[in-house]
Design a protein around this motif. Structure first.
Motif, PDB file in Angstrom:
ATOM      1  N   UNK A 280       0.843  -0.622   0.610  1.00  0.00           N
ATOM      2  CA  UNK A 280       0.071  -0.331   0.498  1.00  0.00           C
ATOM      3  C   UNK A 280       0.619   1.161  -0.035  1.00  0.00           C
ATOM      4  N   UNK A 281       2.591   1.342   0.645  1.00  0.00           N
ATOM      5  CA  UNK A 281       2.633   2.320   0.736  1.00  0.00           C
ATOM      6  C   UNK A 281       2.594   3.010   1.875  1.00  0.00           C
ATOM      7  N   UNK A 282       2.039   3.043   2.636  1.00  0.00           N
ATOM      8  CA  UNK A 282       1.228   3.279   4.244  1.00  0.00           C
ATOM      9  C   UNK A 282       2.344   3.529   4.575  1.00  0.00           C
ATOM     10  N   UNK A 283       2.986   4.580   5.915  1.00  0.00           N
ATOM     11  CA  UNK A 283       3.789   5.216   7.267  1.00  0.00           C
ATOM     12  C   UNK A 283       3.467   4.710   8.292  1.00  0.00           C
ATOM     13  N   UNK A 284       4.237   3.995   9.022  1.00  0.00           N
ATOM     14  CA  UNK A 284       3.385   3.140  10.200  1.00  0.00           C
ATOM     15  C   UNK A 284       4.161   3.029  11.131  1.00  0.00           C
ATOM     16  N   UNK A 285       3.743   3.294  12.244  1.00  0.00           N
ATOM     17  CA  UNK A 285       4.303   2.931  13.886  1.00  0.00           C
ATOM     18  C   UNK A 285       3.622   1.522  13.691  1.00  0.00           C
ATOM     19  N   UNK A 286       5.138   1.388  14.371  1.00  0.00           N
ATOM     20  CA  UNK A 286       4.743  -1.063  14.083  1.00  0.00           C
ATOM     21  C   UNK A 286       5.273  -0.892  15.926  1.00  0.00           C
ATOM     22  N   UNK A 287       4.488  -1.684  16.783  1.00  0.00           N
ATOM     23  CA  UNK A 287       4.136  -2.010  17.967  1.00  0.00           C
ATOM     24  C   UNK A 287       4.482  -3.770  18.107  1.00  0.00           C
ATOM     25  N   UNK A 288       5.780  -4.637  17.766  1.00  0.00           N
ATOM     26  CA  UNK A 288       5.828  -6.064  18.044  1.00  0.00           C
ATOM     27  C   UNK A 288       4.910  -6.055  19.529  1.00  0.00           C
ATOM     28  N   UNK A 289       4.181  -7.305  18.805  1.00  0.00           N
ATOM     29  CA  UNK A 289       3.647  -7.772  20.105  1.00  0.00           C
ATOM     30  C   UNK A 289       4.480  -8.726  20.970  1.00  0.00           C
ATOM     31  N   UNK A 330       2.187  13.432  12.257  1.00  0.00           N
ATOM     32  CA  UNK A 330       1.374  13.794  11.404  1.00  0.00           C
ATOM     33  C   UNK A 330       0.983  14.893  10.434  1.00  0.00           C
ATOM     34  N   UNK A 331       1.727  15.648  11.020  1.00  0.00           N
ATOM     35  CA  UNK A 331       1.972  17.015  10.553  1.00  0.00           C
ATOM     36  C   UNK A 331       3.341  17.960  10.104  1.00  0.00           C
ATOM     37  N   UNK A 332       3.961  16.299   9.630  1.00  0.00           N
ATOM     38  CA  UNK A 332       5.585  16.228   8.651  1.00  0.00           C
ATOM     39  C   UNK A 332       4.498  15.060   7.493  1.00  0.00           C
ATOM     40  N   UNK A 333       4.660  16.121   6.956  1.00  0.00           N
ATOM     41  CA  UNK A 333       3.510  15.878   5.132  1.00  0.00           C
ATOM     42  C   UNK A 333       5.220  15.625   4.423  1.00  0.00           C
ATOM     43  N   UNK A 334       5.874  16.089   4.199  1.00  0.00           N
ATOM     44  CA  UNK A 334       7.322  15.298   3.683  1.00  0.00           C
ATOM     45  C   UNK A 334       7.810  14.191   4.712  1.00  0.00           C
ATOM     46  N   UNK A 335       8.307  14.311   5.226  1.00  0.00           N
ATOM     47  CA  UNK A 335       8.503  12.402   6.151  1.00  0.00           C
ATOM     48  C   UNK A 335       7.390  11.710   5.998  1.00  0.00           C
ATOM     49  N   UNK A 336       6.668  11.978   5.618  1.00  0.00           N
ATOM     50  CA  UNK A 336       5.674  10.879   4.950  1.00  0.00           C
ATOM     51  C   UNK A 336       5.780  10.791   4.308  1.00  0.00           C
ATOM     52  N   UNK A 337       5.684  11.363   2.841  1.00  0.00           N
ATOM     53  CA  UNK A 337       6.069  11.016   1.088  1.00  0.00           C
ATOM     54  C   UNK A 337       6.915  10.221   1.342  1.00  0.00           C
ATOM     55  N   UNK A 338       8.131  10.317   2.679  1.00  0.00           N
ATOM     56  CA  UNK A 338       9.609   9.673   2.170  1.00  0.00           C
ATOM     57  C   UNK A 338       8.946   8.320   2.262  1.00  0.00           C
ATOM     58  N   UNK A 339       8.293   7.887   3.815  1.00  0.00           N
ATOM     59  CA  UNK A 339       8.055   6.554   4.402  1.00  0.00           C
ATOM     60  C   UNK A 339       7.257   6.398   3.143  1.00  0.00           C
TER      61      UNK A 339
END
Length: 373
Positions: A280-289, A330-339
């Motif tokens: 999908x190309x969705x930026x994420x914060x991963x919290x492993x089980x 979430x306020x950094x559009x440029x960083x989200x696009x890079x991710x």
């Protein structure tokens, strides 16, 4: 192959097993539309709902896990396990199976042993970076072994990626964005944080988000929260938790909508989730089980190293972490696009088709001229 293939697919318990199993079954159907596919599962797992919804017949055999301590269950185990193997044999015989696909879970161990005793070719797909015990057994005698990640240690493994249903595998996140946001009732362009703990939910994620709603809304962020079935958040009066800018749902069948609607997703790092985030190309914060054998942290490794995700331990994911890391991101559009671009660079979309072709090719090679394939 002109004749319909007869395939039994085995796996269950969680969506992490069932989703790739169904994706491969669907791909077999595309290649061989008359294919006769039967799913094998156990009572109480998500397969009892997801398999019939996908249109496949489901046969159930009892779970026979190996007891971890010396007790009465340990004495009963050999009999229970033998019964499960015999029931799996009966399913393979009734369906006149030409192949067995296993993806892991309790049901697969007896299924693999039954298939080997009957001379039915075995195919294995391992979703996680660390293989489970059932697939370690099945891979020893498999005609082909596909893995999502490299280096699982299974004999004969080939990294093919994660089989996924077509609505995710073929999705275009940008094109689907408006439709996806409308699905969740999002009517403006404010940034969207989507939080999900997977099919069974995640209490620690749920609690941290509940404590952060005021800060999230104050920052102009819309929060969509998939809590897990039966794990809705309530207020002190027992009513569903409500807050401006906050939407909660128990479960989402259209995960492509979730990936497309989100500017950032907070989620576990199950293998299926990680691979779908990449496609999908969705930026994420991963919290492993935080339980198990550490496979979720390993699953996240490549995506985090590429820059497509942040990684945080379950014990460290809190309202404070959301304030310090999630809200600024979430306020950094440029960083989200890079991710997003980093995640997309890892996405593999054709694993289901690769596994389907392996199964069909093997069955075809075993069919004698003039006989049913």
């Amino acid at each position: 192959m002109s004749e319909p293939i007869r395939l039994v697919v085995a796996g269950g318990g969680t969506a992490g097993h069932i989703s790739p199993m169904l994706a491969i079954a669907d791909a077999v159907k595309v290649e061989n539309p008359a294919a006769q596919i039967t799913a094998l599962g156990s009572p109480g797992g998500l397969e009892t709902r997801l398999v019939p919804e996908a249109g496949y017949p489901l046969e159930l055999i009892p779970k026979a896990p190996m007891p971890r301590s010396i007790n009465l269950d340990l004495l009963k185990f050999p009999f229970r396990f033998a019964k499960a193997v015999n029931q799996a044999k009966a399913v393979l015989r009734r369906s006149n199976a030409q192949a067995l696909l296993g993806v892991g879970g309790y049901v697969c161990t007896p299924a693999y042993l039954a298939a080997r005793k009957l001379g039915v070719p075995i195919f294995v797909h391992e979703a996680n970076s660390k293989a489970g015990m059932a697939n370690k057994l099945g891979a020893k005698h498999a005609a082909a072994v596909g893995t999502t990640f490299a280096g699982t240690g299974l004999p004969g493994e080939e990294q093919v990626g994660m089989p996924m249903r077509s609505n995710v595998a073929t999705m275009d996140r940008a094109a689907l964005r408006d439709e996806a946001r409308a699905h969740f009732g999002l009517t403006d362009d404010r940034p969207v944080l989507l939080v999900t703990g997977g099919s069974s939910g995640a209490l620690s994620l749920n609690n941290a988000v509940a404590q952060s709603l005021q800060q999230l809304n104050a920052a102009g962020i819309r929060t969509v929260h998939i809590t897990g079935r039966g794990k809705q958040l309530t207020d002190d009066s027992g009513a569903l938790l409500a807050h401006e800018g906050y939407t909660q749902v128990e479960y989402v069948d259209r995960m492509d909508y979730a990936y497309a609607a989100a500017d950032l997703m907070v989620c576990r790092s199950g293998a299926g989730t990680v691979c779908e985030l990449e496609v999908a190309g969705t930026p994420s914060v991963l919290v492993p089980l935080p339980i198990g054998n550490g496979e979720q942290k390993l699953n996240a490794r490549e995506l985090v190293q590429a820059g497509g995700a942040l990684l945080v331990a379950d014990k460290d994911f809190s309202a404070g972490y959301i304030a310090e890391h999630v809200i600024p991101l979430l306020g950094d559009r440029h960083k989200l696009e890079e991710m997003s671009q980093a995640a997309s660079s890892l996405g593999r979309r054709d694993a289901a088709q690769i596994m389907a072709r392996k199964i069909i090719t093997e069955v075809s090679s075993r069919a004698l001229p003039g006989q049913e394939g």
